[in-house]
Design an enzyme around this catalytic site. Structure first.
Site, PDB file in Angstrom:
ATOM      1  N   ARG A   1       0.748  -1.181   0.284  1.00 15.40           N
ATOM      2  CA  ARG A   1       0.117   0.214  -0.169  1.00 15.40           C
ATOM      3  C   ARG A   1       0.766   1.255  -0.122  1.00 15.40           C
ATOM      4  O   ARG A   1       0.164   2.588  -0.666  1.00 15.40           O
ATOM      5  CB  ARG A   1      -0.926  -0.427   1.147  1.00 15.40           C
ATOM      6  CG  ARG A   1      -2.088   1.170   1.368  1.00 15.40           C
ATOM      7  CD  ARG A   1      -2.738   1.154   2.370  1.00 15.40           C
ATOM      8  NE  ARG A   1      -3.742   2.295   2.478  1.00 15.40           N
ATOM      9  CZ  ARG A   1      -4.020   2.219   3.897  1.00 15.40           C
ATOM     10  NH1 ARG A   1      -3.603   1.969   4.750  1.00 15.40           N
ATOM     11  NH2 ARG A   1      -4.915   3.293   4.029  1.00 15.40           N
TER      12      ARG A   1
ATOM     13  N   HIS B   1       0.617   4.372  -3.096  1.00 16.98           N
ATOM     14  CA  HIS B   1       0.944   5.891  -2.015  1.00 16.98           C
ATOM     15  C   HIS B   1       1.253   6.575  -2.805  1.00 16.98           C
ATOM     16  O   HIS B   1       1.454   8.014  -3.008  1.00 16.98           O
ATOM     17  CB  HIS B   1       0.356   5.570  -0.793  1.00 16.98           C
ATOM     18  CG  HIS B   1      -0.968   5.470  -0.259  1.00 16.98           C
ATOM     19  ND1 HIS B   1      -2.045   6.516   0.952  1.00 16.98           N
ATOM     20  CD2 HIS B   1      -1.983   4.572  -0.231  1.00 16.98           C
ATOM     21  CE1 HIS B   1      -2.915   6.223   1.174  1.00 16.98           C
ATOM     22  NE2 HIS B   1      -2.636   4.399   0.170  1.00 16.98           N
ATOM     23  N   ASP B   2       2.771   5.926  -2.945  1.00 16.67           N
ATOM     24  CA  ASP B   2       4.005   7.024  -3.456  1.00 16.67           C
ATOM     25  C   ASP B   2       4.149   7.196  -4.658  1.00 16.67           C
ATOM     26  O   ASP B   2       3.988   8.444  -5.090  1.00 16.67           O
ATOM     27  CB  ASP B   2       5.330   6.279  -2.848  1.00 16.67           C
ATOM     28  CG  ASP B   2       6.510   6.947  -2.968  1.00 16.67           C
ATOM     29  OD1 ASP B   2       6.594   8.308  -3.280  1.00 16.67           O
ATOM     30  OD2 ASP B   2       7.434   6.209  -4.073  1.00 16.67           O
TER      31      ASP B   2
ATOM     32  N   GLY C   1       4.945  10.400  -8.294  1.00 16.51           N
ATOM     33  CA  GLY C   1       5.809   9.904  -9.173  1.00 16.51           C
ATOM     34  C   GLY C   1       6.353   8.580  -7.808  1.00 16.51           C
ATOM     35  O   GLY C   1       6.196   8.904  -6.652  1.00 16.51           O
TER      36      GLY C   1
ATOM     37  N   SER D   1       8.432  10.126  -1.499  1.00 14.37           N
ATOM     38  CA  SER D   1       8.250  10.940  -1.079  1.00 14.37           C
ATOM     39  C   SER D   1       7.439  10.438   0.400  1.00 14.37           C
ATOM     40  O   SER D   1       6.992  12.058   1.091  1.00 14.37           O
ATOM     41  CB  SER D   1       7.589  12.161  -2.142  1.00 14.37           C
ATOM     42  OG  SER D   1       6.776  11.456  -3.036  1.00 14.37           O
TER      43      SER D   1
ATOM     44  N   GLU E   1       4.127  14.860   2.827  1.00 10.24           N
ATOM     45  CA  GLU E   1       2.719  13.663   2.456  1.00 10.24           C
ATOM     46  C   GLU E   1       2.090  13.412   2.922  1.00 10.24           C
ATOM     47  O   GLU E   1       0.473  12.714   3.911  1.00 10.24           O
ATOM     48  CB  GLU E   1       2.891  13.029   1.080  1.00 10.24           C
ATOM     49  CG  GLU E   1       3.129  13.539  -0.042  1.00 10.24           C
ATOM     50  CD  GLU E   1       3.879  13.063  -1.087  1.00 10.24           C
ATOM     51  OE1 GLU E   1       3.982  11.839  -1.233  1.00 10.24           O
ATOM     52  OE2 GLU E   1       4.701  13.374  -1.771  1.00 10.24           O
TER      53      GLU E   1
ATOM     54  N   ASN F   1      -3.007   9.301   4.156  1.00  8.31           N
ATOM     55  CA  ASN F   1      -2.418   8.673   4.794  1.00  8.31           C
ATOM     56  C   ASN F   1      -1.950   8.949   5.959  1.00  8.31           C
ATOM     57  O   ASN F   1      -0.967   7.984   6.549  1.00  8.31           O
ATOM     58  CB  ASN F   1      -0.834  10.108   4.105  1.00  8.31           C
ATOM     59  CG  ASN F   1      -0.529  10.225   2.963  1.00  8.31           C
ATOM     60  OD1 ASN F   1      -1.112   8.186   2.238  1.00  8.31           O
ATOM     61  ND2 ASN F   1      -0.050  11.272   2.022  1.00  8.31           N
TER      62      ASN F   1
ATOM     63  N   HIS G   1      -5.937  -6.081  -3.144  1.00  9.15           N
ATOM     64  CA  HIS G   1      -6.748  -5.850  -1.611  1.00  9.15           C
ATOM     65  C   HIS G   1      -7.236  -7.726  -1.554  1.00  9.15           C
ATOM     66  O   HIS G   1      -7.765  -8.053  -0.763  1.00  9.15           O
ATOM     67  CB  HIS G   1      -7.601  -5.250  -1.740  1.00  9.15           C
ATOM     68  CG  HIS G   1      -7.888  -3.911  -1.848  1.00  9.15           C
ATOM     69  ND1 HIS G   1      -8.930  -2.762  -2.463  1.00  9.15           N
ATOM     70  CD2 HIS G   1      -6.750  -3.480  -1.533  1.00  9.15           C
ATOM     71  CE1 HIS G   1      -8.292  -2.045  -1.735  1.00  9.15           C
ATOM     72  NE2 HIS G   1      -7.170  -1.884  -1.525  1.00  9.15           N
TER      73      HIS G   1
ATOM     74  N   THR H   1      -9.369 -15.425   2.265  1.00  8.09           N
ATOM     75  CA  THR H   1      -7.988 -15.873   2.610  1.00  8.09           C
ATOM     76  C   THR H   1      -7.108 -14.409   2.594  1.00  8.09           C
ATOM     77  O   THR H   1      -6.314 -13.591   2.117  1.00  8.09           O
ATOM     78  CB  THR H   1      -7.128 -16.157   1.076  1.00  8.09           C
ATOM     79  OG1 THR H   1      -7.227 -16.297   0.141  1.00  8.09           O
ATOM     80  CG2 THR H   1      -7.847 -17.710   0.831  1.00  8.09           C
TER      81      THR H   1
END
Length: 366
Positions: free
Chosen positions: A91, A95-96, A101, A105, A124, A130, A230, A286
């Site tokens: 994840r 998010h990065d 890009g 960060s 961020e 976040n 997910h 699972t």
């Protein structure tokens, strides 16, 4: 994180799943054999292609040839003690890459509270989107980076370490091993203002999801394939309360969610007064295994988030979701291809980036 916490999480998830099994909730869903997936450009509309800057598999062949093995040794140890760190790092990588890009960060730590911090720009990680990123994910990357620095000081970027760690965790959870192209540099900035609107939300419509993905140069096939992440991991209760208690102001649960799943979720996530730290699994069958059960769950109305379940309803995504539900090999192939495209978004090269020694601190701050 010690193994005892990992054991407690496994027990909580087991109890949650037992509630579902007792209700004969988890079944099997076999989808038809379908034609090959559309290309990443599927979905219509004009969009720019992901920016690519000559990433390569052998980028560190001379300067740090064992970098893959060094990172893998750290992630394997972490996964053994705390398996939830795996989906957390996956994840974190998403998010990065989706905010300015794949440039690490997201790893820059907020400035410590105090007078000196009052004039500092927020980063961020300060943004609400976040705030729930698990600390274990950040710790894993820092540990892997420290191990790399001990062997190859000042050579490998945090952005590349994060990309490698995400790959390792996919494999450790039973998913495919795939080669990771390297050569990214770390961003010199991390700005909170760049986050809003760059990430999908838990209740995003397919229209909204496609717009977000198109802004990164990604298409419908990428949306469906990357959503398959997910198949492992957890969401905080806050992201499902609307679906199970007051869907769109109706004071009723989302009719697209199986009633027995609603019942089980309500036992873990009270409408008010519950702990903000409680999590529930994305994949109710699972949750620790990287497989294609996520897509079968969607067919059975067992998608946890509204943005997940929407993929099985919208005509632009439904056929692909059905196809991947019935073919794990094809899911793995699609996922690997989309991870490669996502990992190439807005790469920093040359003077536009840096190689941090500590991933949470800019080079000049060390």
């Amino acid at each position: 994180m010690d193994s005892s916490r990992g054991t407690r999480i496994r027990r909580r998830v087991t109890l949650f799943l037992l509630l579902l099994v007792a209700s004969s909730l988890v079944g099997t869903s076999r989808a038809r054999e379908a034609q090959p997936l559309p290309t990443a450009a599927a979905g219509g509309g004009s969009r720019r292609a992901p920016e690519r800057h000559g990433l390569s598999l052998d980028f560190y062949a001379k300067t740090c040839p064992a970098v893959d093995q060094i990172v893998a040794s750290v992630t394997a140890a972490r996964y053994k003690d705390f398996p939830a760190a795996g989906p957390a790092v996956l994840r974190l990588f998403h998010h990065d890459c989706f905010v300015e890009g794949c440039d690490a960060s997201i790893l820059i730590a907020p400035t410590a509270a105090g007078a000196a911090a009052s004039a500092a720009p927020t980063v961020e990680r300060d943004m609400e989107e976040n705030k729930n990123l698990p600390q274990e994910a950040f710790d894993t990357v820092e540990l892997a980076k420290a191990a790399v620095e001990s062997k190859c000081p000042g050579v490998v970027s945090c952005a590349d370490v994060l990309a490698l760690a995400a790959r390792d965790y996919v494999q450790q959870a039973g998913g495919p091993y795939y080669p990771v192209k390297k050569g990214r540099k770390d961003s010199k900035v991390s700005l909170a203002g760049k986050v809003r609107g760059s990430l999908p939300r838990s209740n995003s419509t397919v229209d909204e999801l496609l717009r977000v993905f198109a802004g990164k140069g990604l298409g419908t096939a990428d949306l469906v394939a990357l959503s398959g992440a997910h198949t492992v991991g957890f969401a905080h209760c806050v992201h499902v309360l609307g679906r199970i208690y007051d869907f769109r102001g109706t004071r009723r649960p989302d009719p697209l969610m199986d009633a027995r799943l609603v019942k089980a979720l309500r036992m873990s996530c009270p409408s008010s007064g519950g702990s903000a730290r409680v999590v529930v699994p994305f994949d109710v069958s699972t949750p620790f295994q990287f497989d294609h059960a996520y897509y079968a769950n969607l067919q059975a109305r067992l998608g946890l988030l509204g943005s997940d379940q929407a993929l099985s309803q919208d005509p632009r995504t439904r056929a692909m979701a059905q196809e991947l539900a019935g073919n794990k090999t094809r899911f793995f192939q699609a996922f690997v291809a989309s991870m490669d495209r996502m990992g190439s978004i807005r790469i920093k090269k040359g003077r536009k980036g840096e190689i941090r020694k500590v991933c949470s601190q800019h080079l000049l701050a060390v």
